[in-house]
Design an enzyme around this catalytic site. Structure first.
Site, PDB file in Angstrom:
ATOM      1  N   GLN A 223       0.830  -1.206   0.000  1.00 47.50           N
ATOM      2  CA  GLN A 223       0.000   0.000   0.000  1.00 47.50           C
ATOM      3  C   GLN A 223       0.864   1.255   0.000  1.00 47.50           C
ATOM      4  OE1 GLN A 223      -3.053  -2.297   3.004  1.00 47.50           O
ATOM      5  NE2 GLN A 223      -3.209  -0.085   3.058  1.00 47.50           N
ATOM      6  N   ARG A 370      -8.453  -1.601   8.391  1.00 48.59           N
ATOM      7  CA  ARG A 370      -9.413  -0.520   8.200  1.00 48.59           C
ATOM      8  C   ARG A 370      -9.541   0.352   9.438  1.00 48.59           C
ATOM      9  NH1 ARG A 370     -14.374  -1.709   4.087  1.00 48.59           N
ATOM     10  NH2 ARG A 370     -14.174   0.268   3.021  1.00 48.59           N
ATOM     11  N   CYS A 371      -8.414   0.899   9.820  1.00 47.09           N
ATOM     12  CA  CYS A 371      -8.383   1.599  11.083  1.00 47.09           C
ATOM     13  C   CYS A 371      -7.238   2.575  11.067  1.00 47.09           C
ATOM     14  CB  CYS A 371      -8.148   0.567  12.182  1.00 47.09           C
ATOM     15  SG  CYS A 371      -7.659   1.293  13.728  1.00 47.09           S
ATOM     16  N   GLU A 741     -12.656   4.270   6.083  1.00 44.10           N
ATOM     17  CA  GLU A 741     -12.683   3.359   7.230  1.00 44.10           C
ATOM     18  C   GLU A 741     -13.854   3.589   8.181  1.00 44.10           C
ATOM     19  OE1 GLU A 741      -7.965   2.947   7.974  1.00 44.10           O
ATOM     20  OE2 GLU A 741      -8.845   4.917   8.036  1.00 44.10           O
TER      21      GLU A 741
HETATM   22  N1  MCN Z   1     -14.039   9.527  -1.614  1.00 41.06           N
HETATM   23  C1  MCN Z   1     -14.943  10.416  -2.142  1.00 41.06           C
HETATM   24  N2  MCN Z   1     -15.327  11.504  -1.396  1.00 41.06           N
HETATM   25  C2  MCN Z   1     -14.859  11.706  -0.141  1.00 41.06           C
HETATM   26  C3  MCN Z   1     -13.948  10.779   0.419  1.00 41.06           C
HETATM   27  C4  MCN Z   1     -13.543   9.702  -0.356  1.00 41.06           C
HETATM   28  O1  MCN Z   1     -15.407  10.219  -3.259  1.00 41.06           O
HETATM   29  N3  MCN Z   1     -15.238  12.757   0.572  1.00 41.06           N
HETATM   30  C5  MCN Z   1     -13.563   8.377  -2.391  1.00 41.06           C
HETATM   31  C6  MCN Z   1     -12.063   8.490  -2.671  1.00 41.06           C
HETATM   32  O2  MCN Z   1     -11.744   9.286  -3.729  1.00 41.06           O
HETATM   33  C7  MCN Z   1     -11.659   7.055  -2.811  1.00 41.06           C
HETATM   34  C8  MCN Z   1     -12.545   6.362  -1.790  1.00 41.06           C
HETATM   35  O3  MCN Z   1     -13.694   7.206  -1.627  1.00 41.06           O
HETATM   36  O4  MCN Z   1     -11.920   6.608  -4.116  1.00 41.06           O
HETATM   37  C9  MCN Z   1     -11.849   6.174  -0.417  1.00 41.06           C
HETATM   38  O5  MCN Z   1     -11.215   7.371  -0.094  1.00 41.06           O
HETATM   39  P1  MCN Z   1     -10.453   7.729   1.257  1.00 41.06           P
HETATM   40  O6  MCN Z   1     -11.417   7.895   2.344  1.00 41.06           O
HETATM   41  O7  MCN Z   1      -9.548   8.852   0.932  1.00 41.06           O
HETATM   42  O8  MCN Z   1      -9.586   6.428   1.593  1.00 41.06           O
HETATM   43  P2  MCN Z   1      -8.292   5.881   0.833  1.00 41.06           P
HETATM   44  O9  MCN Z   1      -8.476   6.002  -0.620  1.00 41.06           O
HETATM   45  O10 MCN Z   1      -7.068   6.418   1.457  1.00 41.06           O
HETATM   46  O11 MCN Z   1      -8.430   4.339   1.145  1.00 41.06           O
HETATM   47  C10 MCN Z   1      -7.908   3.782   2.325  1.00 41.06           C
HETATM   48  C11 MCN Z   1      -8.983   3.118   3.164  1.00 41.06           C
HETATM   49  C12 MCN Z   1      -8.324   2.208   4.116  1.00 41.06           C
HETATM   50  S1  MCN Z   1      -7.143   2.864   5.136  1.00 41.06           S
HETATM   51  C13 MCN Z   1      -8.614   0.872   4.135  1.00 41.06           C
HETATM   52  S2  MCN Z   1      -7.866  -0.081   5.316  1.00 41.06           S
HETATM   53  C14 MCN Z   1      -9.528   0.300   3.191  1.00 41.06           C
HETATM   54  C15 MCN Z   1     -10.490   1.290   2.637  1.00 41.06           C
HETATM   55  O12 MCN Z   1      -9.891   2.434   2.286  1.00 41.06           O
HETATM   56  N4  MCN Z   1      -9.116  -0.680   2.356  1.00 41.06           N
HETATM   57  C16 MCN Z   1      -9.882  -0.977   1.248  1.00 41.06           C
HETATM   58  N5  MCN Z   1     -11.400   0.816   1.764  1.00 41.06           N
HETATM   59  C17 MCN Z   1     -11.076  -0.236   0.946  1.00 41.06           C
HETATM   60  N6  MCN Z   1     -11.844  -0.558  -0.102  1.00 41.06           N
HETATM   61  C18 MCN Z   1     -11.446  -1.561  -0.933  1.00 41.06           C
HETATM   62  N7  MCN Z   1     -12.231  -1.855  -1.990  1.00 41.06           N
HETATM   63  N8  MCN Z   1     -10.296  -2.244  -0.738  1.00 41.06           N
HETATM   64  C19 MCN Z   1      -9.501  -1.989   0.331  1.00 41.06           C
HETATM   65  O13 MCN Z   1      -8.365  -2.645   0.498  1.00 41.06           O
HETATM   66 CU1  CUN Z   2      -5.152   0.586   9.376  1.00 41.86          CU
HETATM   67  S1  CUN Z   2      -5.951  -0.307   7.749  1.00 41.86           S
HETATM   68 MO1  CUN Z   2      -6.023   1.136   6.328  1.00 41.86          MO
HETATM   69  O1  CUN Z   2      -5.264   2.329   7.345  1.00 41.86           O
HETATM   70  O2  CUN Z   2      -4.790   0.681   5.338  1.00 41.86           O
END
Ligand code: MCN
Ligand code: CUN
Length: 796
Positions: A223, A370-371, A741
């Protein structure tokens, strides 16, 4: 004449655009690490320890070496000659790569075989003879600190016991005073059990060291590719520019793919020694027993309350079981991650948290799944304590929360543990949730059902969590500051490529980053390709975890697009033959303020950047932005679950699940809903069935999908999602907060609270997760709490 574009039509902000990556995924055309085959590639398998704690008396690999097709057998002693038997962890501890002195958990890596194919390698692993001398085993913190407990980390010079740290935060004296003034003191003890992210794709790597070019290329399931590159450069002492980490498509990460695993290190060393590509793909049991666990924390929590429901103070003691190595991959200076984000949603005058970390004979881990670094435990403890406190006061669950929420007008709000909350509308979210679930009506039905011997229950979980590590002032990994990046190149025809330092694992970045570019520049989303995960091409970034992509990398995408727009404005002025001050912008076009009909499109500006730039202007239309967020983003959520418990069997069914999520501006509402549904599914799994525990010998119970249950569509309840409440993040360029998360973090307490609520009147205050029917039945029948630690009995 040009016209402003309709943002909805071009796939900009707020459009539920279909995920572009799904086109290849649903056709089976993804390109995962295991899909990659390189010429001359060999295969690596790992021999794992069957015992949880044992001294290694000898390892005899001679029979393995003799098997035809075997190229290399790696053992701890061989690693030691290269100073690679141990590696540093991201939490300033050390972790064995291959065991030398002792094995410290079941499944620990003992040796590796590299062979022509994985089957030969596996057979050869079985031909390695290891002579173990079993040692007493520790599977929980109580055993870890007991008199005469064996010292697990006797490899460390100054380690005389099994304690890793004592850590505290908050105002101890102020909290004591609050407890002295309390009318009621509510207490709850519970265990958030170990769980596992368990992505469908296990971990793996293909290391390819090319002697001719001296370049090391590693395809791997990470990641955070740039952090891995830095780690390889520092640990293996290879020049950083000669290392290329490529993270191809990832089949789910969920935090499992953040840490650095021995398998990665061994495949790299094997490739360097053999000068051939070496592939390692972990199997499911290897993944479940040895990689990135989550949770495993005990809580002893107390709340000081005024009779009218006001919370005066909170005191928490937490015991974290880290397994054999302290290898948390988390960027804060706090030993126990962001556990002290607990109670952030509530206005509490005084709080104190004391945490202790201990070693055990279990796989290392703690913060993944997811945390955002233990916020899952933080919010679970918080919402379970809230429910118990309201019950102790005899107060309504919703009214108790509403009374104690941070108020809309009090943002930015400083929590007693020092976090600064950015924004939110907590009461409004709760109101939307209560209305959706028909709160008053349900309470009436619950009463009526009770009279007929039926047990209905309702659980609320209202939480905010800190997402988006960092800012660089407060967060770093081994000194590398937390920020992120985006690079945008607009080609001459107006098509574009955006690259970031994040790495999507299923979250949909290929879709959403294009939408941000679209919003900022008016380039249709379909004209923007997104690329992540290759350290030779992507700008430096810290990767994807802690839902930091949108808060940090997503912000960088907006910022780099703005830089491009600024240059395009100068090009527009040149094309329109007016001064820059006379130029106005609307989506997709610049025009002359005094003559709005005279305009040029962003695409025309792009062409001019390569064909008709003003004198003295550097050609091209590309840029990079590094974004250091001023603060974390604080989304809020209200989850409400109703259940019916069968008193005869302890089986509970979910009747309704209502989710009200406020993650600020939603880039792609459909993707956000997908994230929430996925998180709620995991929350339901943890609350109802998912269990990875240990017996007294340290055997991992839950090493396969027969024992570690993943809910399918059949078991998973339906979810009702609400998006009415939108509080834009005040410090994010497009007002977005993280969402990845939230539901997995806040969800579990809603399910558990609902079951406990159904049992109200029986005196049962706690059943530890998972709430398997037999536990619920036992609690109900014998009117006692089911709070417990491993070891579990395995004879039934
Ligand atoms: N998004 C959006 N509008 C927002 C916030 C987010 O449209 N206000 C969209 C983002 O652009 C992105 C998605 O939602 O496409 C998730 O965004 P974000 O909250 O920024 O999280 P990350 O992209 O950094 O993803 C990490 C988070 C984590 S830490 C874990 S653990 C997890 C999760 O995402 N693992 C996943 N969701 C997952 N979903 C899938 N399918 N697979 C994983 O491994
Ligand atoms: Cu701690 S699980 Mo996500 O932050 O990759």
């Amino acid at each position: 004449m040009t016209q402003a574009l309709d943002e909805i039509k071009i796939g900009g902000l707020g459009v539920s655009r279909k995920r572009v990556e799904d086109d290849r995924f649903i056709r089976g055309k993804g390109n995962y690490t295991d899909d990659i085959t390189l010429p001359g590639m060999l295969h690596m398998e790992i021999l794992r320890s069957p015992l949880a704690h044992a001294r290694i008396k000898s390892i005899d690999a001679s029979r393995a070496w003799d098997i035809p097709g075997v190229h290399l057998v790696l053992t701890g002693d061989m690693m030691a000659t290269r100073n690679l038997a141990w590696m540093p962890t991201l939490s300033y501890d050390t972790q064995a790569v291959l065991a030398t002195d002792k094995v410290r958990f079941q499944g620990q890596e003992v040796a590796c075989v590299i062979a022509d194919d994985p089957y030969i390698a596996k057979d050869a692993c079985e031909a390695i003879e290891v002579d173990y001398e079993p040692l007493p085993v520790i599977v929980n913190p109580k055993q870890a600190v007991a008199e005469g407990a064996p010292v697990i980390r006797d490899d460390k010079e100054n380690q005389a016991d099994n304690v890793i740290y004592h850590w505290e935060v908050g105002d101890a004296a102020g909290t004591d005073r609050a407890f002295e003034q309390a009318d009621v003191i509510s207490r709850l003890q519970l265990h958030y059990p170990r769980s596992h992210p368990s992505p469908i794709e296990c971990c793996g790597s293909i290391a390819d060291f090319n002697r001719a070019t001296s370049k090391l290329t590693v395809y791997m399931t990470t990641q955070a590719p740039h952090i891995i590159r830095a780690a390889v450069a520092l640990v293996a002492e290879l020049p950083e520019h000669m290392i290329r980490i490529i993270s191809p498509d990832i089949g789910g990460g969920f935090g499992n793919k953040v840490p650095v695993y021995p398998g990665y290190v061994c495949s790299i060393l094997a490739s360097i020694l053999l000068e051939r590509p070496v592939k390692w793909i972990e199997d499911k049991t290897g993944n479940l027993i040895s990689t990135g666990f989550a949770r495993d924390i005990y809580l002893d929590g107390e709340m000081a309350l005024r009779q009218d429901g006001k919370i005066l103070g909170v005191r928490m003691r937490c015991d974290a079981d880290h397994g054999a190595f302290f290898s948390d991959a988390q960027p804060s200076k706090f030993k126990i991650g962001l556990l002290h984000s607990t109670f952030a949603a509530y206005d509490i005058p005084a709080a104190h948290l004391r945490a202790r970390g201990t070693y055990s004979n279990k796989a290392p881990g703690g913060v993944a799944y997811r945390c955002s670094f233990r916020v899952t435990e933080a919010m679970f403890f918080q919402e379970r304590m809230m429910q118990a406190a309201a019950d102790d006061l005899g107060m309504d669950q919703a009214a108790f929360r509403r009374m104690n929420f941070v108020r809309d007008e009090d943002f930015p709000h400083r929590t007693p543990f020092g976090f600064l909350l950015d924004s939110g509308q907590y009461r409004k979210c709760l109101d939307v949730g209560l209305k959706a679930v028909g709160y008053e009506d349900f309470r009436k039905r619950q009463e009526e059902a009770r009279a007929k011997g039926r047990l209905l229950g309702l659980g609320i979980s209202t939480m905010t969590e800190p997402l988006g590590a960092g800012n660089s002032r407060e967060y770093d990994i081994l000194g590398i500051k937390m920020f992120d990046s985006a690079e945008l190149k607009v080609h001459m025809t107006g098509k574009a490529i955006v690259r970031t330092g994040a790495r999507t694992q299923g979250q949909g970045h290929e879709t959403t980053w294009a939408q941000i570019v679209s919003h900022e520049l008016g380039i249709p989303a379909e004209d923007v390709v997104v690329e992540e995960g290759d350290t030779d091409t992507a700008p430096f970034g810290m990767g994807t975890y802690a839902s930091r992509s949108t808060p940090v990398a997503g912000a960088a995408v907006a910022m780099v697009a703005r830089k491009i727009r600024a240059k395009a404005r100068r090009l527009a002025a040149h094309l329109l033959e007016v001064s820059e001050e006379d130029i106005e912008w609307e989506l997709g076009r610049f025009y002359v303020r005094s003559a709005p009909d005279r305009g040029v499109t962003i695409q025309e500006c792009a062409m001019a950047a390569y064909s008709n730039m003003p004198d003295g202007m550097e050609p091209g239309l590309e840029n990079t932005a590094y974004y250091d967020p001023p603060n974390l983003t604080w989304p809020f959520a209200c989850y409400i679950v109703t259940v019916e418990v069968d008193p005869a069997t302890g089986v509970w069914d979910v009747l309704t699940t209502v989710a009200v999520d406020d993650c600020g501006v939603r880039i792609n509402p459909m993707i956000v809903e997908g994230q929430i549904m996925g998180g709620l599914t995991e929350a339901y799994a943890m609350a109802s069935m998912q269990f990875i525990t240990f017996d007294a010998e340290g055997n991992c119970i839950g090493s396969n999908y027969m024992d570690y249950l993943l809910p399918t569509a059949w078991e998973t309840p339906g979810f009702e999602l609400h998006s009415e409440v939108v509080t834009p993040c005040p410090h994010h360029p497009i007002g977005a907060k993280g969402i990845g998360e939230c539901a997995a973090v806040g969800g579990p307490a809603a399910f558990v609270n609902a079951v406990i609520d159904a049992l109200s009147g029986t005196g049962v205050r706690n059943i530890d997760m998972p709430l398997l029917p037999d536990r619920v039945w036992e609690a109900l029948t014998y009117r006692r709490d089911i709070s417990g630690a491993p070891p579990v009995a395995t004879d039934d």
